[in-house]
Design a protein around this motif. Structure first.
Motif, PDB file in Angstrom:
ATOM      1  N   MET A  65       0.848  -1.185   0.000  1.00  0.00           N
ATOM      2  CA  MET A  65       0.000   0.000   0.000  1.00  0.00           C
ATOM      3  C   MET A  65       0.887   1.239   0.000  1.00  0.00           C
ATOM      4  O   MET A  65       1.905   1.293   0.667  1.00  0.00           O
ATOM      5  N   SER A  66       0.478   2.246  -0.748  1.00  0.00           N
ATOM      6  CA  SER A  66       1.234   3.475  -0.892  1.00  0.00           C
ATOM      7  C   SER A  66       1.184   4.297   0.393  1.00  0.00           C
ATOM      8  O   SER A  66       0.201   4.297   1.116  1.00  0.00           O
ATOM      9  N   SER A  67       2.272   5.041   0.632  1.00  0.00           N
ATOM     10  CA  SER A  67       2.275   5.951   1.778  1.00  0.00           C
ATOM     11  C   SER A  67       1.653   7.295   1.405  1.00  0.00           C
ATOM     12  O   SER A  67       1.440   8.135   2.261  1.00  0.00           O
ATOM     13  N   ASP A  68       1.367   7.485   0.105  1.00  0.00           N
ATOM     14  CA  ASP A  68       0.702   8.709  -0.343  1.00  0.00           C
ATOM     15  C   ASP A  68      -0.756   8.680   0.081  1.00  0.00           C
ATOM     16  O   ASP A  68      -1.362   7.616   0.181  1.00  0.00           O
ATOM     17  N   PRO A  69      -1.345   9.862   0.303  1.00  0.00           N
ATOM     18  CA  PRO A  69      -2.767   9.870   0.668  1.00  0.00           C
ATOM     19  C   PRO A  69      -3.615   9.324  -0.476  1.00  0.00           C
ATOM     20  O   PRO A  69      -3.298   9.545  -1.650  1.00  0.00           O
ATOM     21  N   PRO A  70      -4.683   8.606  -0.167  1.00  0.00           N
ATOM     22  CA  PRO A  70      -5.537   8.073  -1.229  1.00  0.00           C
ATOM     23  C   PRO A  70      -6.187   9.193  -2.030  1.00  0.00           C
ATOM     24  O   PRO A  70      -6.475  10.266  -1.504  1.00  0.00           O
ATOM     25  N   LEU A  71      -6.406   8.912  -3.306  1.00  0.00           N
ATOM     26  CA  LEU A  71      -7.023   9.884  -4.210  1.00  0.00           C
ATOM     27  C   LEU A  71      -8.491   9.558  -4.433  1.00  0.00           C
ATOM     28  O   LEU A  71      -8.897   8.403  -4.392  1.00  0.00           O
ATOM     29  N   ALA A  72      -9.259  10.601  -4.704  1.00  0.00           N
ATOM     30  CA  ALA A  72     -10.642  10.437  -5.147  1.00  0.00           C
ATOM     31  C   ALA A  72     -10.744  10.748  -6.631  1.00  0.00           C
ATOM     32  O   ALA A  72     -11.566  10.183  -7.328  1.00  0.00           O
ATOM     33  N   HIS A  73      -9.901  11.667  -7.083  1.00  0.00           N
ATOM     34  CA  HIS A  73      -9.904  12.067  -8.492  1.00  0.00           C
ATOM     35  C   HIS A  73      -8.476  12.256  -8.962  1.00  0.00           C
ATOM     36  O   HIS A  73      -7.657  12.836  -8.247  1.00  0.00           O
ATOM     37  N   SER A  74      -8.191  11.795 -10.161  1.00  0.00           N
ATOM     38  CA  SER A  74      -6.878  11.968 -10.773  1.00  0.00           C
ATOM     39  C   SER A  74      -6.717  13.387 -11.285  1.00  0.00           C
ATOM     40  O   SER A  74      -7.700  14.093 -11.508  1.00  0.00           O
ATOM     41  N   ARG A  75      -5.452  13.762 -11.507  1.00  0.00           N
ATOM     42  CA  ARG A  75      -5.181  15.036 -12.162  1.00  0.00           C
ATOM     43  C   ARG A  75      -5.732  14.944 -13.586  1.00  0.00           C
ATOM     44  O   ARG A  75      -5.588  13.918 -14.249  1.00  0.00           O
ATOM     45  N   ARG A  76      -6.390  16.006 -14.034  1.00  0.00           N
ATOM     46  CA  ARG A  76      -6.966  15.973 -15.374  1.00  0.00           C
ATOM     47  C   ARG A  76      -7.196  17.389 -15.880  1.00  0.00           C
ATOM     48  O   ARG A  76      -7.678  18.243 -15.144  1.00  0.00           O
ATOM     49  N   ASP A  77      -6.860  17.596 -17.119  1.00  0.00           N
ATOM     50  CA  ASP A  77      -7.099  18.873 -17.787  1.00  0.00           C
ATOM     51  C   ASP A  77      -6.571  20.054 -16.990  1.00  0.00           C
ATOM     52  O   ASP A  77      -7.241  21.086 -16.852  1.00  0.00           O
ATOM     53  N   GLY A  78      -5.381  19.905 -16.431  1.00  0.00           N
ATOM     54  CA  GLY A  78      -4.757  20.987 -15.686  1.00  0.00           C
ATOM     55  C   GLY A  78      -5.252  21.153 -14.263  1.00  0.00           C
ATOM     56  O   GLY A  78      -4.789  22.031 -13.539  1.00  0.00           O
ATOM     57  N   VAL A  79      -6.186  20.324 -13.829  1.00  0.00           N
ATOM     58  CA  VAL A  79      -6.708  20.382 -12.467  1.00  0.00           C
ATOM     59  C   VAL A  79      -5.968  19.344 -11.636  1.00  0.00           C
ATOM     60  O   VAL A  79      -5.820  18.193 -12.048  1.00  0.00           O
ATOM     61  N   SER A  80      -5.484  19.744 -10.478  1.00  0.00           N
ATOM     62  CA  SER A  80      -4.731  18.842  -9.607  1.00  0.00           C
ATOM     63  C   SER A  80      -5.580  17.661  -9.151  1.00  0.00           C
ATOM     64  O   SER A  80      -6.806  17.752  -9.088  1.00  0.00           O
ATOM     65  N   ALA A  81      -4.893  16.582  -8.800  1.00  0.00           N
ATOM     66  CA  ALA A  81      -5.574  15.428  -8.203  1.00  0.00           C
ATOM     67  C   ALA A  81      -6.212  15.874  -6.892  1.00  0.00           C
ATOM     68  O   ALA A  81      -5.728  16.787  -6.232  1.00  0.00           O
ATOM     69  N   GLN A  82      -7.319  15.208  -6.531  1.00  0.00           N
ATOM     70  CA  GLN A  82      -7.990  15.526  -5.278  1.00  0.00           C
ATOM     71  C   GLN A  82      -7.891  14.327  -4.351  1.00  0.00           C
ATOM     72  O   GLN A  82      -8.204  13.206  -4.750  1.00  0.00           O
ATOM     73  N   THR A  83      -7.480  14.570  -3.117  1.00  0.00           N
ATOM     74  CA  THR A  83      -7.395  13.468  -2.167  1.00  0.00           C
ATOM     75  C   THR A  83      -8.791  12.999  -1.791  1.00  0.00           C
ATOM     76  O   THR A  83      -9.780  13.750  -1.894  1.00  0.00           O
ATOM     77  N   TYR A  84      -8.845  11.761  -1.341  1.00  0.00           N
ATOM     78  CA  TYR A  84     -10.115  11.179  -0.914  1.00  0.00           C
ATOM     79  C   TYR A  84     -10.711  11.981   0.244  1.00  0.00           C
ATOM     80  O   TYR A  84     -11.898  12.299   0.245  1.00  0.00           O
ATOM     81  N   VAL A  85      -9.877  12.345   1.229  1.00  0.00           N
ATOM     82  CA  VAL A  85     -10.370  13.083   2.399  1.00  0.00           C
ATOM     83  C   VAL A  85     -10.932  14.435   1.981  1.00  0.00           C
ATOM     84  O   VAL A  85     -12.017  14.826   2.426  1.00  0.00           O
ATOM     85  N   ALA A  86     -10.225  15.164   1.114  1.00  0.00           N
ATOM     86  CA  ALA A  86     -10.714  16.467   0.671  1.00  0.00           C
ATOM     87  C   ALA A  86     -12.038  16.320  -0.079  1.00  0.00           C
ATOM     88  O   ALA A  86     -12.972  17.101   0.130  1.00  0.00           O
ATOM     89  N   HIS A  87     -12.118  15.309  -0.935  1.00  0.00           N
ATOM     90  CA  HIS A  87     -13.336  15.087  -1.710  1.00  0.00           C
ATOM     91  C   HIS A  87     -14.526  14.778  -0.803  1.00  0.00           C
ATOM     92  O   HIS A  87     -15.589  15.416  -0.916  1.00  0.00           O
ATOM     93  N   VAL A  88     -14.360  13.829   0.090  1.00  0.00           N
ATOM     94  CA  VAL A  88     -15.472  13.434   0.965  1.00  0.00           C
ATOM     95  C   VAL A  88     -15.864  14.587   1.888  1.00  0.00           C
ATOM     96  O   VAL A  88     -17.053  14.814   2.131  1.00  0.00           O
ATOM     97  N   THR A  89     -14.894  15.346   2.364  1.00  0.00           N
ATOM     98  CA  THR A  89     -15.187  16.504   3.209  1.00  0.00           C
ATOM     99  C   THR A  89     -16.034  17.518   2.453  1.00  0.00           C
ATOM    100  O   THR A  89     -17.034  18.023   2.975  1.00  0.00           O
ATOM    101  N   ASN A  90     -15.662  17.803   1.214  1.00  0.00           N
ATOM    102  CA  ASN A  90     -16.428  18.756   0.394  1.00  0.00           C
ATOM    103  C   ASN A  90     -17.827  18.234   0.083  1.00  0.00           C
ATOM    104  O   ASN A  90     -18.810  18.980   0.152  1.00  0.00           O
ATOM    105  N   VAL A  91     -17.922  16.961  -0.266  1.00  0.00           N
ATOM    106  CA  VAL A  91     -19.226  16.376  -0.589  1.00  0.00           C
ATOM    107  C   VAL A  91     -20.139  16.415   0.637  1.00  0.00           C
ATOM    108  O   VAL A  91     -21.311  16.790   0.536  1.00  0.00           O
ATOM    109  N   ARG A  92     -19.609  16.060   1.803  1.00  0.00           N
ATOM    110  CA  ARG A  92     -20.426  16.092   3.017  1.00  0.00           C
ATOM    111  C   ARG A  92     -20.912  17.503   3.319  1.00  0.00           C
ATOM    112  O   ARG A  92     -22.080  17.716   3.632  1.00  0.00           O
TER     113      ARG A  92
END
Length: 95
Positions: A1-28
């Motif tokens: 398992m990676s020591s990097d934080p888990p991702l929710a979204h990959s980097r795409r079209d110039g937008v940085s990858a989003q971590t799982y924690v940041a994504h779930v926090t925003n969605v909640r």
């Protein structure tokens, strides 16, 4: 398992990858806010309704934490935005 934080979204079209924690926090935050406004039109247990919406927001992307899915998200973050093909779990190649 990676020591990097888990991702929710990959980097795409110039937008940085989003971590799982940041994504779930925003969605909640957004969904609970919407639910709090929506309960004005709900005749049932308003507190329970907000709790159900919060639980759904918290758990909606749990599958992304699977190591195989994280590998795809990391590969996409590293290569997908540059136009290289990304290998998916189905062993199908997409460019």
């Amino acid at each position: 398992m990676s020591s990097d934080p888990p991702l929710a979204h990959s980097r795409r079209d110039g937008v940085s990858a989003q971590t799982y924690v940041a994504h779930v926090t925003n969605v909640r935050r957004d969904t609970v806010g919407n639910a709090q406004r929506a309960v004005a039109f709900y005749a049932g247990d308003q507190e329970a309704f907000i709790g159900w919406v919060d639980a759904a927001a918290l758990y909606h992307d749990l599958g992304k934490l699977d190591e195989a899915n994280q590998a795809v998200l990391r590969q996409s973050a590293d290569f997908g935005a540059s136009g290289h093909p990304v290998r998916l779990m189905s062993d199908t190649w997409f460019g």
